[in-house]
Design an enzyme around this catalytic site. Sequence first.
Site, short mmCIF file in Angstrom:
data_model
loop_
_atom_site.label_atom_id
_atom_site.label_comp_id
_atom_site.label_asym_id
_atom_site.label_seq_id
_atom_site.Cartn_x
_atom_site.Cartn_y
_atom_site.Cartn_z
N ARG A 189 3.02 26.90 -40.97
CA ARG A 189 1.74 27.22 -40.67
C ARG A 189 1.15 25.90 -40.11
O ARG A 189 0.72 25.40 -39.81
CB ARG A 189 1.31 28.54 -41.51
CG ARG A 189 -0.57 28.83 -40.55
CD ARG A 189 -0.92 29.84 -41.32
NE ARG A 189 -1.41 30.01 -42.67
CZ ARG A 189 -1.31 30.60 -43.65
NH1 ARG A 189 -1.55 32.01 -43.32
NH2 ARG A 189 -1.95 30.15 -45.16
N GLU A 208 -10.68 40.17 -37.43
CA GLU A 208 -10.10 40.07 -38.41
C GLU A 208 -11.14 39.36 -38.88
O GLU A 208 -12.68 39.22 -38.79
CB GLU A 208 -8.91 38.63 -39.22
CG GLU A 208 -9.79 37.36 -38.62
CD GLU A 208 -8.75 36.02 -38.71
OE1 GLU A 208 -8.02 36.22 -39.55
OE2 GLU A 208 -8.35 34.88 -37.90
N LYS A 221 -5.58 27.28 -38.88
CA LYS A 221 -6.19 27.23 -40.60
C LYS A 221 -6.54 25.71 -40.17
O LYS A 221 -6.89 24.59 -40.94
CB LYS A 221 -4.59 27.20 -41.39
CG LYS A 221 -6.11 27.64 -42.05
CD LYS A 221 -4.74 28.19 -43.67
CE LYS A 221 -5.41 28.86 -45.25
NZ LYS A 221 -6.40 30.43 -44.49
C1 LIG Z 1 -6.12 31.59 -44.17
C2 LIG Z 1 -6.98 32.68 -43.21
C3 LIG Z 1 -6.15 34.03 -43.66
C4 LIG Z 1 -5.14 34.56 -44.55
O1 LIG Z 1 -3.63 33.86 -45.02
P1 LIG Z 1 -2.88 34.82 -45.64
O2 LIG Z 1 -2.13 33.33 -45.57
O3 LIG Z 1 -2.86 35.40 -46.44
O4 LIG Z 1 -3.88 33.37 -47.37
C5 LIG Z 1 -6.96 34.67 -43.11
N1 LIG Z 1 -7.69 34.46 -42.35
C6 LIG Z 1 -8.35 33.20 -42.26
C7 LIG Z 1 -8.69 32.87 -40.90
C8 LIG Z 1 -7.37 32.02 -42.84
O5 LIG Z 1 -7.61 30.50 -42.66
#
Ligand SMILES: *Cc1c(COP(=O)(O)O)cnc(C)c1O
Length: 342
Positions: free
Chosen positions: A83, A222, A186
Amino acid sequence: MENMENIDWGNLPFGYFKTDYNVRCYWRNGEWGNLEISSSEIINIHIAATCLHYGQESFEGMKAFTGKDGKIRVFRWEENAKRMQNSANGIMMAEIPLDLFKEAIVTVIKLNKKYMPPYGKGASLYIRPLLIGTGPQVGVKPANEYMFLVFVGPVGPYFKEGFKPVNIQLVHDFDRAAPQGTGHIKVGGNYAASLKPGTRAHDEGFASVLFLDSKENNYIDEAGPANFFGIKGNTYITPASDTILPSITNMSLRTLAKDMGMTVEQRQVPIEELAEFDEVGACGTAAVISPIKKIVERKTAKVYDYCKDGKAGPVSTKLYKKLRAIQEGEETDKYGWNLIIE
Ligand SMILES: *Cc1c(COP(=O)(O)O)cnc(C)c1O
C-alpha cells in the site's frame, strides 16, 4: 528512559511514546542507501523540502503483538508495504522495495523490544512508517531525494472499558477526498482535509465523522481514518468507492466473514440503506472494529440507532474476537497473516 516495569500497559493511550531507536533510509541519486539506526527523535530537513510545501508525504500504520506463546507477531506487513508503494506511486515519490520495508520494521522492533507490551493486556507495539520528499523544490515538481523512516511505540487497547459502541456523525458539508483525487492512497493531505469536520464532530460529542462520496453526496464513503461496514442478516456489506483508502483490516474481515459462511458485498451503499442494517461498524488497525451505536445525520438530525441495549452486535463481536485471536496467536493463522519475529 522509562522504567518499563512500571508501565500500565492496559491504560496506555493511542499516542506518541518515546522509545530508544528509530530507523531511517535515504533515496538519493536514484537509489536507496543502507538502513541507518538513530536514537534521535529529530530529523534535519531542508527548508524547501517538498513534503513541507507540496504534501509529498505518505504514512502507514500497523501493529505487533506479543502472542500467547511469547512470540512477537506483526500483522500483514506485506499489505502495508504494498500500500505504501501504491501511495508513493500516486504522489510521485520513490517506492520502497518490500525487502527494505521488512528489514526496517524487523530492525526497529528488535531494537525496541523492551517496549513490546506483554501478552494479555490488549496492548501492542504500533509501527509507523513514514515516507517524505526531502529534496528542495520551489516549483511544483517531485523531489529528487526521499527519506523513509520507521518509529514504533507501545499503545494501549483501543477499548479501555471493553468493546463499546460509539456514536458517529454523517456530514454533507465536508469531503475527505475528491473524486479522482488521492482518497485511495494513504497521504497526509487527506488527513489535513479531515481535521476540521473531525474536530467539529468531537466538539459536538461524536467519536468520528462518516463521510459521503464527494461527487453525488449520496453514498457512504468511509469513517475518517477507518472503513465502514454494515451487517444485514448473513451479509457483510462495505462500500466500493475510488475515494476510500483500502483498509487491510476490512480486507481481513471480509475473508473472515466468508470463512464464517457469510456473503460479502463490496458495492455502493446509499444513505437510505443505513436504515436497513442490523449492525454497523468502522474498521482499521487502531481498533480492529469500532462498533457504531448511532449514526446522526448532521444536516437533518436524523438518527440511525443500531444497539438500543448499548452493546455491540453478535456478528461484529464474533469478527472482532476472531481477528484479535489470530493477531495474538491464540488461533491458527491459516492465511499466514502474521510475521513471527522472535
Ligand atoms: C489507514 C486508514 C484506514 C484503515 O486501514 P487499515 O489498514 O485497516 O489500518 C482507513 N481509512 C483511511 C483513510 C486510512 O488512512
